[in-house]
Design a protein around this motif. Structure first.
Motif: not given
Length: 164
Positions: A126-145
């Motif tokens: 996200q821009g210059d920031s980064a995150m790592t994990s083993e799993r991500m669930v994206v909710n497309l309705e509200d734009g969150t993860a």
């Protein structure tokens, strides 16, 4: 390093760590999951008996402002074969929505509930920031993860050139 300095660093990072282990923004507002799905690939194999289509080679899927790229995508149709219900992307997946991008080994997109589950060394930028994990669930309705499985966050603060 003094104890006061270390404590100040820890206090500054607590909000970031809490954010990374709970919900994070991904792609802004809602995604129209009823929008047409455009698939481009090097080859296509259709299985009429089980209602699937296998796209291979430079697969690119576009729906609205979301773009997914992978070497292999299995598309699963409804029992009536009238609409896509799920997509399973494997072999190294890139998902781009708005200003955010995510990479992982696999992505499962359930169109009916508007969720994408990415797994395997997930990296979100996200821009210059980064995150790592083993799993991500994206909710497309509200734009969150929601990220889980040893989450690491690198947040860039302010200007990289010292404000010049």
């Amino acid at each position: 390093m003094t104890k006061a300095f270390f404590a100040a660093i820890c206090m500054a990072l607590i909000p970031a760590m809490t954010l990374a282990q709970s919900q994070v923004s991904f792609g802004g507002g809602g995604q129209d999951t009823s929008a047409p799905v455009e698939v481009t690939a090097d080859s296509l194999s259709v299985n009429q008996s089980d209602g699937t289509a296998l796209y291979t080679g430079n697969v690119v899927i576009v729906q609205g402002d979301m773009r997914l790229a992978a070497p292999r995508v299995l598309v699963i149709y409804s029992e009536e074969r009238s609409e896509i219900t799920r997509m399973e992307a494997t072999g190294g997946v890139i998902l781009v929505r708005g200003e955010e991008a995510a990479e992982g080994e696999r992505a499962d997109y359930n169109i009916d509930d508007g969720q994408i589950v990415m797994s395997g060394n997930v990296l979100v930028t996200q821009g210059d920031s980064a995150m790592t994990s083993e799993r991500m669930v994206v909710n497309l309705e509200d734009g969150t993860a929601q990220m889980s499985g040893r989450v690491k966050t690198v947040l860039q603060q302010g200007s990289q050139d010292g404000g010049q």
